[in-house]
Design a protein around this motif. Sequence first.
Motif, PDB file in Angstrom:
ATOM      1  N   PHE A 139       2.606 -17.556 -15.454  1.00  0.00           N
ATOM      2  CA  PHE A 139       1.530 -16.746 -15.449  1.00  0.00           C
ATOM      3  C   PHE A 139       1.529 -16.322 -13.792  1.00  0.00           C
ATOM      4  O   PHE A 139       0.292 -15.535 -13.944  1.00  0.00           O
ATOM      5  N   ILE A 140       2.626 -16.439 -13.290  1.00  0.00           N
ATOM      6  CA  ILE A 140       2.517 -15.630 -12.141  1.00  0.00           C
ATOM      7  C   ILE A 140       2.339 -14.454 -12.133  1.00  0.00           C
ATOM      8  O   ILE A 140       1.706 -12.913 -11.151  1.00  0.00           O
ATOM      9  N   ALA A 141       3.553 -13.857 -12.900  1.00  0.00           N
ATOM     10  CA  ALA A 141       3.467 -12.423 -13.801  1.00  0.00           C
ATOM     11  C   ALA A 141       2.246 -12.337 -14.857  1.00  0.00           C
ATOM     12  O   ALA A 141       2.092 -11.249 -14.597  1.00  0.00           O
ATOM     13  N   TYR A 142       1.991 -12.481 -15.487  1.00  0.00           N
ATOM     14  CA  TYR A 142       0.733 -12.878 -15.902  1.00  0.00           C
ATOM     15  C   TYR A 142      -0.347 -12.085 -15.366  1.00  0.00           C
ATOM     16  O   TYR A 142      -1.621 -11.424 -15.636  1.00  0.00           O
ATOM     17  N   GLY A 143      -0.742 -13.016 -14.003  1.00  0.00           N
ATOM     18  CA  GLY A 143      -1.779 -12.518 -13.049  1.00  0.00           C
ATOM     19  C   GLY A 143      -1.754 -10.663 -13.023  1.00  0.00           C
ATOM     20  O   GLY A 143      -3.089 -10.356 -12.980  1.00  0.00           O
ATOM     21  N   SER A 144      -0.376 -10.832 -12.655  1.00  0.00           N
ATOM     22  CA  SER A 144      -0.906  -9.012 -12.045  1.00  0.00           C
ATOM     23  C   SER A 144      -0.451  -8.291 -13.927  1.00  0.00           C
ATOM     24  O   SER A 144      -1.049  -7.216 -13.051  1.00  0.00           O
ATOM     25  N   ARG A 145      -0.238  -8.981 -14.310  1.00  0.00           N
ATOM     26  CA  ARG A 145      -0.400  -7.873 -15.495  1.00  0.00           C
ATOM     27  C   ARG A 145      -1.289  -7.442 -16.327  1.00  0.00           C
ATOM     28  O   ARG A 145      -2.035  -6.408 -16.789  1.00  0.00           O
ATOM     29  N   PHE A 146      -2.532  -8.864 -16.380  1.00  0.00           N
ATOM     30  CA  PHE A 146      -3.519  -8.646 -17.262  1.00  0.00           C
ATOM     31  C   PHE A 146      -5.112  -8.380 -16.072  1.00  0.00           C
ATOM     32  O   PHE A 146      -6.316  -8.339 -16.714  1.00  0.00           O
ATOM     33  N   LEU A 147      -5.061  -8.698 -14.861  1.00  0.00           N
ATOM     34  CA  LEU A 147      -5.610  -8.584 -14.445  1.00  0.00           C
ATOM     35  C   LEU A 147      -6.066  -8.120 -13.292  1.00  0.00           C
ATOM     36  O   LEU A 147      -6.662  -7.101 -13.358  1.00  0.00           O
ATOM     37  N   ASP A 148      -5.707  -8.258 -12.703  1.00  0.00           N
ATOM     38  CA  ASP A 148      -4.999  -7.207 -10.747  1.00  0.00           C
ATOM     39  C   ASP A 148      -3.795  -8.100 -10.301  1.00  0.00           C
ATOM     40  O   ASP A 148      -3.278  -8.706  -9.802  1.00  0.00           O
ATOM     41  N   PRO A 149      -2.514  -6.501  -9.709  1.00  0.00           N
ATOM     42  CA  PRO A 149      -1.561  -7.201  -8.963  1.00  0.00           C
ATOM     43  C   PRO A 149      -1.907  -8.001  -7.379  1.00  0.00           C
ATOM     44  O   PRO A 149      -1.536  -8.551  -7.227  1.00  0.00           O
ATOM     45  N   ALA A 150      -3.174  -7.205  -7.155  1.00  0.00           N
ATOM     46  CA  ALA A 150      -3.824  -8.102  -6.202  1.00  0.00           C
ATOM     47  C   ALA A 150      -4.003  -9.482  -6.371  1.00  0.00           C
ATOM     48  O   ALA A 150      -3.391 -10.298  -5.235  1.00  0.00           O
ATOM     49  N   TRP A 151      -4.496  -9.702  -7.366  1.00  0.00           N
ATOM     50  CA  TRP A 151      -5.403 -11.245  -7.537  1.00  0.00           C
ATOM     51  C   TRP A 151      -3.563 -11.644  -7.806  1.00  0.00           C
ATOM     52  O   TRP A 151      -3.497 -13.329  -7.430  1.00  0.00           O
ATOM     53  N   GLY A 152      -2.287 -10.979  -8.815  1.00  0.00           N
ATOM     54  CA  GLY A 152      -1.752 -12.008  -9.143  1.00  0.00           C
ATOM     55  C   GLY A 152      -0.770 -12.395  -7.565  1.00  0.00           C
ATOM     56  O   GLY A 152       0.002 -13.796  -7.593  1.00  0.00           O
TER      57      GLY A 152
END
Length: 576
Positions: A139-152
């Motif tokens: 889920f750490i990688a998912y945040g950057s992939r699906f939402l925003d790298p800054a949010w990840g």
Amino acid sequence: MTQTPLNSQPYDQLTASADDISDKNITDLFHRIIDSFKRAPQSENVPIDMNQQKERANLINNIEKDETGLHRTLKNRHLQMITIGGAIGTGLFISSGTALATGGPGALVLDFIIIGFMLFNVCMALGELCVVFPVSGSFIAYGSRFLDPAWGFAMGWNYALHKLIVIPLELTAAGIVINYWTTSINIGVWITIFLVFLLIINLFGVRGYGEIEFYMSIIKVIAVIGFIILGIVLVFGGGPNHQYIGGKYWIHPGPFANGFKGVCSVFVTAAFAFGGTEMVGLVAAETDNPLKTIPRATKQVFWRITIFYVVSLALIGCLVPYTSPRLLSGSSSYDASASPFVIAIEDAGFKVLPSIFNAVILCAVLSVGNSNVYGASRTLCALAENGQAPKVLAYIDRKGRPLSAVALSIIIGLLAYINCANVGTQLFQWLLALSGLSSFFTWGSICACHIMFRSAWKAQGHTLDELVFVAPLGIVGSYFGLLLNILCLIAQFYIAVSPIHGSVTARSFFEAYLAVPIVIISYIVWKIWKKTPFMRPSTIDLETGRRMLNVQQLIDEEKAERRSWPIWKKMFYECC
């Protein structure tokens, strides 16, 4: 010329030969140990070409190493027990006492049901994502992939800080638990012993973590089930005192303490108790067969929530009144003497059983510490691989151990010695404030990632028939999960600006809510510095790290396998 038989050689020659072989074996073992700490070959750190993935579709579940070099050695039994017992720890056994005193039994059960329902949707969403993308960091990688790298970046570091800070707290807690039996030994001695214990476990890699969690989870599960049985007996008048209790404590002093504020205050305790359930996502990259093990593990969430939390806490509400001074009499929030489980057993008149349950609490504390070392190291490693942390933290050796990240986690554990000083407690309150709401950010992000994944999956021409595992409540469940996480953050803000006892001060507010501005500032700084884009469904990467599988063939094979099962096994599979 006659050849001399081996057994006729002089004794000293045979002894010399045996010594040479022994020395050679010791030397070889020493070299193997040294070599195991070297960086994994570069070929293991290069993502597999997608064409090769398609060609190896039928063999994909037998890959022994993750693309980053992590080893897939966790078996089904490890993941099942990690999922069942991984979240049974100090939050349930000890912190529930403070929550009971603050909110009452009604608030305790209600909040745990709400958080449990939210977490059910989170785990289903995470399970669907992990089966498709069992990548390092989950889920750490998912945040950057699906939402925003800054949010990840912001969410990942908040989660990593939470795990790192909890490590020294759990080490201290283990020492405090031992004070139940003896106070003659300085707590620093126990901190040292337990820190070395965690280091040794994690030097065995993911298999060591899995084995320890497997057996500790068995102990915790047996303890909770045993307490539920004992609690039912005590409520109906069994036990040494033979006193019928029934639901009198739900009537007087009543189900709720401090009204609506009490209900809001218990949400954080419930989130802390359930914290660690998302670890099923982090271990996905180190599971030998994520296709089968992850769906089975996530399906158990409902039963675990219902049995281990709701039932046991409902019984606690029957056995211990929320007005009991012992719930808040402990010298620390980790003091086992303030555990409602121990209080209920002692009040029933048992002499030896409280010590046995205290030993279970010690196992639970060490288990949480072990899980936090694992979770912190894998999160830091994933952040480093995504360019969001120093590259040195991405170092993975030939045994699949993220050595630099593990070393940092153990070094942070040395902060436990600060608790030996008077200023230690105040310092840790501020450290915890940095990531005190970590679970809500993590769980909400998982739901948001699942929503964006489904949108991208549809926008790029895919259908749900291509997914091996689909979340039961689908995208609707993720919307519910995201909404509940936001409401919990609002409830915590309400408690921060309007505390139950006393008036609000700058210190009390930031101790309760410092994590929110820290996450927001981290997001904005990384967003401006790296100029990261917002993800859009049409451009989201659905290929890197994806399991290329013949779904229909796998489904047909699984159905054929299930047809051969006995009836009891089919029923167990459908329910659990």
